[in-house]
Design an enzyme around this catalytic site. Structure first.
Site, PDB file in Angstrom:
ATOM      1  N   ASP A 201      39.341  67.178   7.942  1.00 32.58           N
ATOM      2  CA  ASP A 201      39.297  66.521   6.642  1.00 32.58           C
ATOM      3  C   ASP A 201      40.326  67.100   5.672  1.00 32.58           C
ATOM      4  O   ASP A 201      40.509  68.316   5.603  1.00 32.58           O
ATOM      5  CB  ASP A 201      37.881  66.738   6.068  1.00 32.58           C
ATOM      6  CG  ASP A 201      37.667  66.084   4.735  1.00 32.58           C
ATOM      7  OD1 ASP A 201      37.644  64.852   4.698  1.00 32.58           O
ATOM      8  OD2 ASP A 201      37.539  66.815   3.727  1.00 32.58           O
ATOM      9  N   GLU A 243      43.273  63.848   8.978  1.00 31.61           N
ATOM     10  CA  GLU A 243      43.071  62.966   7.837  1.00 31.61           C
ATOM     11  C   GLU A 243      44.071  63.340   6.761  1.00 31.61           C
ATOM     12  O   GLU A 243      43.870  64.295   6.011  1.00 31.61           O
ATOM     13  CB  GLU A 243      41.650  63.070   7.273  1.00 31.61           C
ATOM     14  CG  GLU A 243      41.353  61.906   6.355  1.00 31.61           C
ATOM     15  CD  GLU A 243      40.863  62.263   4.967  1.00 31.61           C
ATOM     16  OE1 GLU A 243      40.628  61.348   4.166  1.00 31.61           O
ATOM     17  OE2 GLU A 243      40.727  63.466   4.658  1.00 31.61           O
TER      18      GLU A 243
HETATM   19  C1  BGC Z   1      36.523  62.239   2.926  1.00 27.45           C
HETATM   20  C2  BGC Z   1      35.745  61.946   1.693  1.00 27.45           C
HETATM   21  C3  BGC Z   1      35.517  63.239   0.934  1.00 27.45           C
HETATM   22  C4  BGC Z   1      36.826  64.017   0.711  1.00 27.45           C
HETATM   23  C5  BGC Z   1      36.585  65.417   0.261  1.00 27.45           C
HETATM   24  C6  BGC Z   1      37.826  62.832   2.431  1.00 27.45           C
HETATM   25  O1  BGC Z   1      38.699  62.950   3.387  1.00 27.45           O
HETATM   26  O2  BGC Z   1      36.749  61.086   3.694  1.00 27.45           O
HETATM   27  O3  BGC Z   1      34.545  61.296   1.967  1.00 27.45           O
HETATM   28  O4  BGC Z   1      34.949  62.946  -0.297  1.00 27.45           O
HETATM   29  O5  BGC Z   1      37.561  64.088   1.891  1.00 27.45           O
HETATM   30  O6  BGC Z   1      36.057  66.185   1.281  1.00 27.45           O
END
Ligand code: BGC
Length: 542
Positions: A201, A243
């Site tokens: 993430d 991501e």
């Molecule tokens: C996630 C979100 C999250 C954010 C902070 C993003 O990549 O998809 O849902 O709020 O990261 O962790």
């Protein structure tokens, strides 16, 4: 370019929110045992890999992306034993499981942060502290609707701490080698339970440097490469999915390898989301014009032969409009989010079906693009049956409502009197009308169409691995391209408009209709699509 087939390059992913999927113990919250109960549903659908949203202990300010303990499972979801059992149940059916690894930040409830704010060793420098709030001023604010600064004052420590998301999510300090090591250990812990990898993430933001926007920095890539090297060494079959909500040229370095030579294997992430193509699919559909999609794909660099893009139509967040121009954003908001409640930060908090006014043709057309353009497709839970949303709910909760299994109490999701959030119960998308049981009983349902798209996708490696070649046609409503792999070509035709589009089609096998077409005039109906397998060496006419 010839690619070797690696499992994740031809896989269909299913993004699953555990709280919403199935409640096994009647407490109103979905749980890991509930997912196990419904594992056959996922296997029958034909997906290859489940991506579980975070299930760690958390105060849930950001629905689990604010982790309070990296080594556990939130009590609502079950236990570590359940997590292991879920992986085993998936593996027994030939499915893989990845979950989120939130690297960039923790919850402010995490014991590391609690100790850090008290100035306790060894956690003193686990977070990014400063006496002033004017450092790194070029870094944008991501949660624009709620945060006015990336710095928040902490009374206890008497300093500001840095956070790219909610102020309850302090960023970890990746300049600290101890933090770097902690993340290695956390990954090992979960991999040892049998997991197949991570969706990593928010990785662009790991490291901060003055005078930069603090995104995609070389130091961040250095760390991620070391992380990958550890995974390759210790868990060679696992994947890391990046991501990074960035432009294609900025995502390219996350695959590693050599930017000028795609034959050099990637050594950072196995996979990366292709964010910018997503809003352009909706844009092209609304305009009846292929140009936005063609342009972004032409702008997409080649990636190493051992990597793959991940594509999606919707996910658990708002439909992000960060990767479009200001003018395009305003246009998208006007077209797809006329009610201000539909907007959130720089995006749109709606699900797939409501975005296209519940048009079955448009839902299918967008899915056809998802399955035929490069990248492993990800299906967001519930979109395979055309679930709706609830824009009255806070933050992104409107697209995280209970899975609609049948027309019984709480949509068959839970036997509780009160669920974590109510199932959708409106006249169009309510569970009485949109649910799995009804669609399984109806061979013409969207769910069965999704079964078919997935099945054919998996039989045709060209759709996953083939080179992409756009074809010209005077009518810009026709989005036509070929995918070619190992002397096999599939011609993919999409009509983005509400009128028929005529073209000259080659002799081919229609993969979806199971019929042969003979060379000649073809009309693609409004919002129609065709997947045509062409005999090798045949000319494709248009
Ligand atoms: C996630 C979100 C999250 C954010 C902070 C993003 O990549 O998809 O849902 O709020 O990261 O962790």
């Amino acid at each position: 370019m010839k690619r070797r087939k690696l499992w994740y390059q031809t896989a269909v992913f299913y993004e699953l929110y555990v709280r919403a999927f199935k409640d096994s113990d009647g407490d109103g919250h979905g749980d890991l045992k509930g997912v196990i109960e419904r594992m056959d549903y996922l296997a029958d659908l034909g997906v290859d890999c489940i991506w579980l949203l975070p299930t760690y202990p958390s105060p849930l300010v950001d629905d689990g992306y604010d982790i309070a303990d990296y080594y556990g499972v939130h009590a609502d979801y079950g236990s570590l034993e359940d997590f292991k059992a879920l992986i085993e149940a998936a593996h027994a059916r030939g499915l893989r499981v990845v979950t989120d690894l939130v690297m960039n930040h923790t919850s402010d409830q995490h014991p590391w942060f609690q100790a850090s704010r008290r100035g306790e060793a060894p956690y003193t420098d686990y977070y990014v502290w400063s006496d002033t709030d004017d450092k790194y001023a070029d870094a944008r604010i991501i949660f624009l609707d709620t945060e006015s600064s990336n710095w928040t004052w902490d009374e206890e420590r008497g300093q500001y701490f840095w956070h790219r998301f909610y102020s309850q999510q302090p960023d970890l300090n990746f300049d600290n080698p101890a933090v770097q090591e902690e993340l290695f250990d956390i990954a090992r812990f979960w991999m040892d339970l049998g997991l197949d990898g991570f969706r990593a993430d928010a990785v662009p933001y790991l490291i901060e440097r003055e005078g930069t926007n603090c995104e995609n920095l070389p130091e961040t890539h250095d760390y991620l490469k070391r992380f990958r090297a550890m995974m390759d060494e210790e868990y060679p079959d696992a994947i890391l999915l990046c991501e990074a909500n960035q432009w294609p040229e900025d995502v390219r370095p996350y695959f590693g390898g050599d930017a000028d030579d795609p034959t050099v294997p990637g050594d950072e992430f196995h996979m990366g989301f292709h964010f910018p193509v997503m809003p352009r699919l909706y844009m092209a559909l609304k305009r009846g014009n292929r140009t936005p999609v063609v342009d972004i794909m032409k702008r997409t660099p080649e990636i190493p032969a051992n990597t793959q893009w991940c594509t999606f139509l919707r996910n658990h967040d708002e439909l992000t409009l960060e990767m479009v121009t200001e003018e395009e954003r305003q246009w998208m908001w006007k077209q797809y989010a006329p009610d201000p409640r539909m907007r959130l930060n720089l995006g749109i908090r709606r699900r797939l079906a409501p975005l296209v006014d519940n048009s079955r043709h448009k839902i299918e057309l967008l899915n056809s693009l998802l399955f035929t353009l490069p990248g492993s497709p990800i299906i967001y839970y519930g979109d395979e049956i055309g679930m709706g949303d609830n824009i009255q709910l806070h933050d992104r909760n409107g697209v995280r409502t209970p899975m609609q299994w049948d027309n019984g109490r709480n949509a068959g999701f839970s036997t509780a009197a009160i669920t974590y959030t109510p199932a959708i119960d409106d006249p169009i998308y309510g569970y009485q009308r949109v649910n799995v049981a009804d669609q399984l009983a109806n061979p013409t349902s969207l769910l069965y169409r999704m079964h078919k798209l997935i099945a054919i996708y998996k039989e045709q490696p060209a759709l996953a691995l083939g080179d992409l070649n756009f074809l010209d046609h005077p009518d810009r409503a026709l989005l036509a391209f070929e995918r070619t792999y190992n002397k096999e070509t599939i011609l993919c035709l999409h009509n983005l408009s509400q009128r028929g589009v005529k073209l000259r089609a080659p002799t081919s096998w229609d993969l979806l209709a199971d019929v042969t077409w003979h060379e000649g005039l073809m009309t693609i109906p409004p919002f129609g699509y065709r997947w045509l397998k062409i005999e090798f060496g045949r000319q494709r006419l248009l």
